[in-house]
Design an enzyme around this catalytic site. Structure first.
Site, mmCIF file in Angstrom:
data_model
loop_
_atom_site.group_PDB
_atom_site.id
_atom_site.type_symbol
_atom_site.label_atom_id
_atom_site.label_comp_id
_atom_site.label_asym_id
_atom_site.label_seq_id
_atom_site.Cartn_x
_atom_site.Cartn_y
_atom_site.Cartn_z
ATOM 1 N N HIS A 223 0.919 -1.159 0.043
ATOM 2 C CA HIS A 223 0.069 0.092 -0.070
ATOM 3 C C HIS A 223 0.918 1.189 0.000
ATOM 4 O O HIS A 223 1.779 1.209 0.747
ATOM 5 C CB HIS A 223 -0.835 0.034 1.283
ATOM 6 C CG HIS A 223 -2.037 1.170 1.365
ATOM 7 N ND1 HIS A 223 -2.921 1.069 0.680
ATOM 8 C CD2 HIS A 223 -1.656 2.638 1.952
ATOM 9 C CE1 HIS A 223 -3.761 2.447 0.898
ATOM 10 N NE2 HIS A 223 -3.051 3.153 1.615
ATOM 11 N N ASP B 241 -15.046 3.121 7.122
ATOM 12 C CA ASP B 241 -13.983 4.121 6.653
ATOM 13 C C ASP B 241 -14.145 4.808 5.327
ATOM 14 O O ASP B 241 -13.772 6.089 5.408
ATOM 15 C CB ASP B 241 -12.501 3.270 6.532
ATOM 16 C CG ASP B 241 -11.530 4.358 5.715
ATOM 17 O OD1 ASP B 241 -11.043 4.959 6.576
ATOM 18 O OD2 ASP B 241 -11.183 3.966 4.592
ATOM 19 N N ARG C 146 -13.949 13.465 6.136
ATOM 20 C CA ARG C 146 -12.672 14.015 6.381
ATOM 21 C C ARG C 146 -12.352 14.817 5.127
ATOM 22 O O ARG C 146 -11.876 15.838 5.440
ATOM 23 C CB ARG C 146 -11.921 12.856 6.741
ATOM 24 C CG ARG C 146 -11.919 12.180 8.082
ATOM 25 C CD ARG C 146 -10.977 11.151 8.204
ATOM 26 N NE ARG C 146 -9.792 11.267 7.736
ATOM 27 C CZ ARG C 146 -8.933 10.470 7.290
ATOM 28 N NH1 ARG C 146 -9.418 9.362 6.981
ATOM 29 N NH2 ARG C 146 -7.714 11.095 7.349
ATOM 30 N N SER D 262 -7.342 4.569 8.900
ATOM 31 C CA SER D 262 -7.917 4.534 7.848
ATOM 32 C C SER D 262 -7.406 3.421 6.866
ATOM 33 O O SER D 262 -8.204 2.421 6.159
ATOM 34 C CB SER D 262 -7.984 5.714 6.977
ATOM 35 O OG SER D 262 -8.417 5.668 5.636
ATOM 36 N N LYS E 224 -8.501 -0.961 6.070
ATOM 37 C CA LYS E 224 -8.972 -1.590 4.695
ATOM 38 C C LYS E 224 -7.778 -2.939 4.367
ATOM 39 O O LYS E 224 -8.064 -3.845 3.822
ATOM 40 C CB LYS E 224 -8.426 -0.411 3.494
ATOM 41 C CG LYS E 224 -9.603 0.455 3.395
ATOM 42 C CD LYS E 224 -9.441 1.715 2.464
ATOM 43 C CE LYS E 224 -8.483 2.643 2.781
ATOM 44 N NZ LYS E 224 -8.772 3.958 2.756
HETATM 45 N N1 URA Z 1 -5.492 7.094 2.199
HETATM 46 C C1 URA Z 1 -6.373 6.207 2.811
HETATM 47 O O1 URA Z 1 -6.748 5.100 2.622
HETATM 48 N N2 URA Z 1 -6.908 6.818 3.978
HETATM 49 C C2 URA Z 1 -6.321 8.189 4.407
HETATM 50 O O2 URA Z 1 -6.873 8.543 5.429
HETATM 51 C C3 URA Z 1 -5.540 8.613 3.616
HETATM 52 C C4 URA Z 1 -4.693 8.233 2.518
#
Ligand code: URA
Length: 433
Positions: free
Chosen positions: A82, A161, A168, A183, A187
């Site tokens: 990621h 999220d 946000r 966040s 995931k």
């Molecule tokens: N990427 C994400 O998945 N979440 C965030 O809060 C910021 C970047």
């Protein structure tokens, strides 16, 4: 406990218990907590921060708010990567086949572009026929057979999220380390991979701009991953200049194909080799440095490219692009930009470079905008290079000629020139294991 009491407690800087955080997320999902409650909560966290135990509890509550993917059919070989988002970051297109060519199983859910940063799914969508959605069984079968499956992250994973992130985005609460960490990790944990490597970007093109904040973010996420029983490592990498020279979907696929073919920009090659080394060391054990050497061989002997072609074909895409990138969709128009002064490129405001690509049509300013796959920027010079006045700095691509004037102005404003050479910054600052 009432929702407002939980918000009040955080507003005053007290630590929330895991039960309070679970209750808040449950209430959000059931409709008992409204968006305005969660916006107030996010702002309270923004100012008061969260302790590690609270961030971990928020992560797990959001991960469990939807479906949790079971990748146990892939054994311990499943591996995910990621990136916290960057400009010109096409690493997944290279790293996924590279890791698969050395025995890893990359089962990955990716996103579309966000703000000024590009998204892997938008890049893959530039390849005719590529299916960004597979059902769960097909996803796992493909990952098991070909060593790679990359699909768009669907709303069933960590839906709390998705909703909180959208809030946000419009309440100026994106750049909070506990909120970013929870966040991302909610995931990743819901997506099921046993091994996870995080590429935490730092610099003017990153979400988190300073090294100390990037380190804190990386350490927080690594600890959450370990607590959840995953093998995890993070690299902190430079995003103070775009990665490679290409920014924009087709242009980035072309650059990725060049790297898979054993050439391409050195910074991009190096980051990919290092990410792959870390992923393979988690999957198989052993020294990441030795895995880096094997990854270099796989790029130079064509094995990684073979895995790329098989992956694209398995997922319905036109794999002939690996031999002939002119089959990709290209922009109708181009325009060259020249250096306004002689000197060294001392700094590039990389967020502005990303914003230039949005102006050209390579990304979205609003969710419903349609992307032009061929739009973007091909840089001819980057931070540290010396240019003479009138040298080519970049070529802009778009289907919309009218976009060029504002894009040129935006791109030129990103460059800072100096008389003296600039000090090199590392490509990889730190590895957190
Ligand atoms: N990427 C994400 O998945 N979440 C965030 O809060 C910021 C970047």
């Amino acid at each position: 406990m009432r929702i407002t009491d939980i918000i009040e407690k955080k507003k005053r800087g007290y630590r929330l218990s895991p039960e309070e955080i679970d209750n808040l997320i449950d209430a959000y999902m059931s409709g008992d907590a409204a968006d305005y409650h969660m916006a107030a909560f996010a702002m309270a966290v923004y100012f008061q921060g969260m302790e590690a135990s609270e961030t971990a509890a928020l992560t797990m509550a959001m991960a469990h708010s939807g479906h949790m993917l079971d990748l146990s059919a892939l054994g311990d070989l499943s591996v995910d990567k990621h990136s916290t988002g960057g400009v010109g970051d096409k690493t997944t297109l290279i790293v996924a086949p590279l890791v698969a060519s050395l025995g890893g199983c990359v089962a990955k859910m990716s996103g579309r572009g966000l703000g000024h940063t590009g998204g892997t799914i938008d890049k893959l969508s530039a390849i005719t026929g590529y299916k960004t959605a597979l059902d769960e069984e097909a996803f796992i079968r493909q990952a098991s057979t070909y060593g790679i499956a990359v699909v768009q992250a669907g709303g069933v994973f960590a839906p709390a999220d998705s909703r909180l992130y959208a809030l946000r985005d419009v309440t100026a609460t994106v750049d909070s380390i506990p909120l970013i960490a929870s966040s991302v990790m909610s995931k990743k944990i819901a997506a099921g991979a046993h091994n996870i490597v995080l590429d935490v970007k730092t610099g003017s093109g990153a979400l988190v701009k300073t090294l100390s904040d990037s380190r804190l973010l990386a350490e927080t996420m690594v600890q959450i991953g370990k607590d959840a029983g995953r093998n995890i490592a993070a690299l902190i990498t430079d995003m103070d200049t775009p990665l490679g020279f290409a920014v924009g979907n087709t242009l980035e696929v072309e650059e990725a194909v060049a790297v898979l073919g054993g050439s391409g920009p050195e910074d991009l090659q190096e980051i990919c080799v290092c990410l792959a080394g870390e992923m393979l060391a988690l999957v198989h054990g052993g020294d990441p440095m030795q895995w880096r050497d094997r990854a270099r061989v796989s790029l130079s002997d064509g094995r990684a490219m073979e895995f790329f072609q098989r992956w694209i074909q398995a997922q319905g895409g036109d794999a002939r692009i690996a031999e002939n990138t002119s089959l990709l969709p290209h922009a109708k128009h181009s325009m060259e930009i020249f250096a306004p002064a002689t000197g060294y490129i001392a700094h590039m405001d990389t967020q502005r470079v990303g914003h230039t690509s949005l102006l050209l049509g390579a990304g979205r300013s609003k969710k419903e905008d349609i992307i032009q796959p061929g739009a973007g920027i091909l840089l001819a010079a980057k931070r540290g290079d010396r240019v003479l006045q009138g040298d080519l700095l970049a070529t802009l691509y778009s289907d919309d000629k009218d976009a060029f004037a504002s894009a040129e102005e935006e791109l030129l404003s990103a460059f800072v020139f100096a008389d003296a050479p600039v000090v090199d910054v590392p490509l990889i600052y730190e590895t957190i294991r």
